[in-house]
Design a protein around this motif. Structure first.
Motif, PDB file in Angstrom:
ATOM      1  N   SER A 108      39.906  37.786  33.002  1.00 47.62           N
ATOM      2  CA  SER A 108      40.210  37.800  31.570  1.00 47.62           C
ATOM      3  C   SER A 108      41.621  38.292  31.255  1.00 47.62           C
ATOM      4  CB  SER A 108      39.189  38.646  30.819  1.00 47.62           C
ATOM      5  OG  SER A 108      39.401  40.020  31.067  1.00 47.62           O
ATOM      6  N   SER A 132      32.588  39.418  29.521  1.00 49.89           N
ATOM      7  CA  SER A 132      32.624  40.318  30.677  1.00 49.89           C
ATOM      8  C   SER A 132      31.883  41.627  30.446  1.00 49.89           C
ATOM      9  CB  SER A 132      34.066  40.613  31.069  1.00 49.89           C
ATOM     10  OG  SER A 132      34.674  41.473  30.123  1.00 49.89           O
ATOM     11  N   ARG A 180      24.162  30.156  33.869  1.00 49.86           N
ATOM     12  CA  ARG A 180      23.392  29.944  35.092  1.00 49.86           C
ATOM     13  C   ARG A 180      23.474  31.173  35.999  1.00 49.86           C
ATOM     14  NH1 ARG A 180      26.049  25.676  37.688  1.00 49.86           N
ATOM     15  NH2 ARG A 180      26.375  24.879  35.585  1.00 49.86           N
ATOM     16  N   ALA A 181      24.621  31.830  35.969  1.00 52.07           N
ATOM     17  CA  ALA A 181      24.823  32.979  36.858  1.00 52.07           C
ATOM     18  C   ALA A 181      24.293  34.275  36.251  1.00 52.07           C
ATOM     19  CB  ALA A 181      26.315  33.123  37.165  1.00 52.07           C
ATOM     20  N   ALA A 182      24.069  34.287  34.954  1.00 50.43           N
ATOM     21  CA  ALA A 182      23.674  35.535  34.285  1.00 50.43           C
ATOM     22  C   ALA A 182      22.227  35.917  34.574  1.00 50.43           C
ATOM     23  CB  ALA A 182      23.901  35.409  32.782  1.00 50.43           C
ATOM     24  N   LEU A 193      34.338  38.152  35.650  1.00 53.31           N
ATOM     25  CA  LEU A 193      34.827  37.702  34.347  1.00 53.31           C
ATOM     26  C   LEU A 193      35.919  38.636  33.824  1.00 53.31           C
ATOM     27  CD1 LEU A 193      31.488  36.613  32.657  1.00 53.31           C
ATOM     28  CD2 LEU A 193      33.295  35.152  33.551  1.00 53.31           C
ATOM     29  N   HIS A 194      35.705  39.920  34.025  1.00 53.66           N
ATOM     30  CA  HIS A 194      36.728  40.858  33.579  1.00 53.66           C
ATOM     31  C   HIS A 194      38.027  40.655  34.359  1.00 53.66           C
ATOM     32  CE1 HIS A 194      38.820  44.831  33.983  1.00 53.66           C
ATOM     33  NE2 HIS A 194      38.890  44.601  32.702  1.00 53.66           N
ATOM     34  N   LEU A 202      36.640  34.999  28.087  1.00 54.97           N
ATOM     35  CA  LEU A 202      36.235  35.656  29.326  1.00 54.97           C
ATOM     36  C   LEU A 202      36.041  37.149  29.109  1.00 54.97           C
ATOM     37  CD1 LEU A 202      38.521  33.821  31.919  1.00 54.97           C
ATOM     38  CD2 LEU A 202      36.065  33.544  31.564  1.00 54.97           C
ATOM     39  N   HIS A 203      36.928  37.737  28.325  1.00 51.95           N
ATOM     40  CA  HIS A 203      36.770  39.157  28.040  1.00 51.95           C
ATOM     41  C   HIS A 203      35.486  39.423  27.260  1.00 51.95           C
ATOM     42  CE1 HIS A 203      37.422  42.715  25.362  1.00 51.95           C
ATOM     43  NE2 HIS A 203      37.478  43.250  26.532  1.00 51.95           N
ATOM     44  N   LEU A 245      28.949  39.359  38.201  1.00 51.03           N
ATOM     45  CA  LEU A 245      29.490  38.427  37.226  1.00 51.03           C
ATOM     46  C   LEU A 245      30.433  39.100  36.243  1.00 51.03           C
ATOM     47  CD1 LEU A 245      29.635  35.639  35.973  1.00 51.03           C
ATOM     48  CD2 LEU A 245      27.580  36.179  34.684  1.00 51.03           C
ATOM     49  N   SER A 246      30.011  40.240  35.702  1.00 47.98           N
ATOM     50  CA  SER A 246      30.848  40.881  34.690  1.00 47.98           C
ATOM     51  C   SER A 246      32.180  41.329  35.288  1.00 47.98           C
ATOM     52  CB  SER A 246      30.106  42.055  34.044  1.00 47.98           C
ATOM     53  OG  SER A 246      29.693  42.971  35.014  1.00 47.98           O
ATOM     54  N   PHE A 267      28.274  31.981  41.867  1.00 45.23           N
ATOM     55  CA  PHE A 267      28.427  31.532  40.482  1.00 45.23           C
ATOM     56  C   PHE A 267      28.887  30.072  40.467  1.00 45.23           C
ATOM     57  CE2 PHE A 267      30.119  35.977  40.881  1.00 45.23           C
ATOM     58  CZ  PHE A 267      28.946  36.618  40.516  1.00 45.23           C
ATOM     59  N   LEU A 277      26.901  39.877  27.340  1.00 44.23           N
ATOM     60  CA  LEU A 277      26.373  38.791  28.156  1.00 44.23           C
ATOM     61  C   LEU A 277      24.884  38.608  27.908  1.00 44.23           C
ATOM     62  CD1 LEU A 277      27.431  36.789  30.150  1.00 44.23           C
ATOM     63  CD2 LEU A 277      27.054  38.438  31.989  1.00 44.23           C
ATOM     64  N   VAL A 310      28.396  30.253  33.430  1.00 46.22           N
ATOM     65  CA  VAL A 310      28.167  31.676  33.174  1.00 46.22           C
ATOM     66  C   VAL A 310      26.687  31.932  32.921  1.00 46.22           C
ATOM     67  CG1 VAL A 310      28.586  33.550  31.539  1.00 46.22           C
ATOM     68  CG2 VAL A 310      30.492  32.143  32.322  1.00 46.22           C
ATOM     69  N   PRO A 320      28.348  43.537  29.913  1.00 48.28           N
ATOM     70  CA  PRO A 320      26.931  43.279  30.175  1.00 48.28           C
ATOM     71  C   PRO A 320      26.081  43.162  28.913  1.00 48.28           C
ATOM     72  CG  PRO A 320      27.764  44.956  31.670  1.00 48.28           C
ATOM     73  CD  PRO A 320      28.847  44.693  30.672  1.00 48.28           C
TER      74      PRO A 320
END
Lengths: 103, 103
Positions: A26, B26, B101-103, A22-23, B22-23, A18-19, A92, B31, B99, B28
């Motif tokens: 971004s 991103s 849900r996916a984390a 997202l990065h 988003l950044h 995920l990270s 995702f 998040l 996000v 961890p």
DNA sequence: GACGTTGTACGATGATTGCCGTACCTTATC
DNA sequence: GATAAGGTACGGCAATCATCGTACAACGTC
């Protein structure tokens, strides 16, 4: 001379993080690339209208590919790009759509 | 001595930028903070279980706040954090949920 | 007033990032 | 074979980032 076609490596669906995704999303340039890919199926790297040089473009495609956002395959001299919609949706759910809707 | 309480500045809903959000999401550590905030309403900075020092934590909260992901308000010596669910949902529908849900 | 708690501010540092230019490879065309 | 087109690889550079330590400010409590 017989040069072995070097593999273009992609993360598997299970390896998507995920990270990293997202990065990858971004950055404005990469986001623009992804949005363009979302509206027209398969496109070569040269077909994108982004304000950076070729080498920077290569860099951004690499980031997107290694994060698992796009898939690249060689076709003659050009490299064709597709969005990995299914894989992203599986890992995702809803993420890509919400990003594209907001972009 | 009368020291003026310095404002904690937050972007307005209209000022939220997708790439900044988003950044912010991103990383961890950030998040994890956001996920914790999603499950329990208002929490002080000290209540998060993250593997970084206090000063790094301050930095992450600043990134989240300036991206518009969280809102901070002073309460005595501690700073209480909340997720800006409504604002995020208004500008980027479905994004936060997918996000989380996916984390 | 002296502590303890909560958190910020200010460097500093090492890693990563985004960008570029140049050189090069591969394929296709003249 | 020479040239052109699509991309990559490599190296460099300036900016940003994540992390930390130290110092400090605000507020409670003893």
């Amino acid at each position: 001379m017989a040069v072995v076609q070097q593999e273009i490596s992609h993360p598997t669906r299970d390896e998507l993080e995920l990270s990293a995704v997202l990065h990858a999303l971004s950055d404005p340039v990469r986001l623009k690339i992804v949005a363009a890919l979302a509206s027209e199926a398969e496109q070569s790297c040269a077909s994108f209208d982004v304000p950076v040089t070729k080498s920077t473009c290569t860099h951004h495609f690499k980031v997107l590919r290694e994060a698992g956002v796009i898939r690249q395959r060689q076709e003659g001299t050009s490299r064709l790009n597709t969005l990995r919609r299914d894989d992203l949706e599986a890992r995702f759910p809803g993420l890509l759509d919400s990003v594209l809707r907001a972009a």
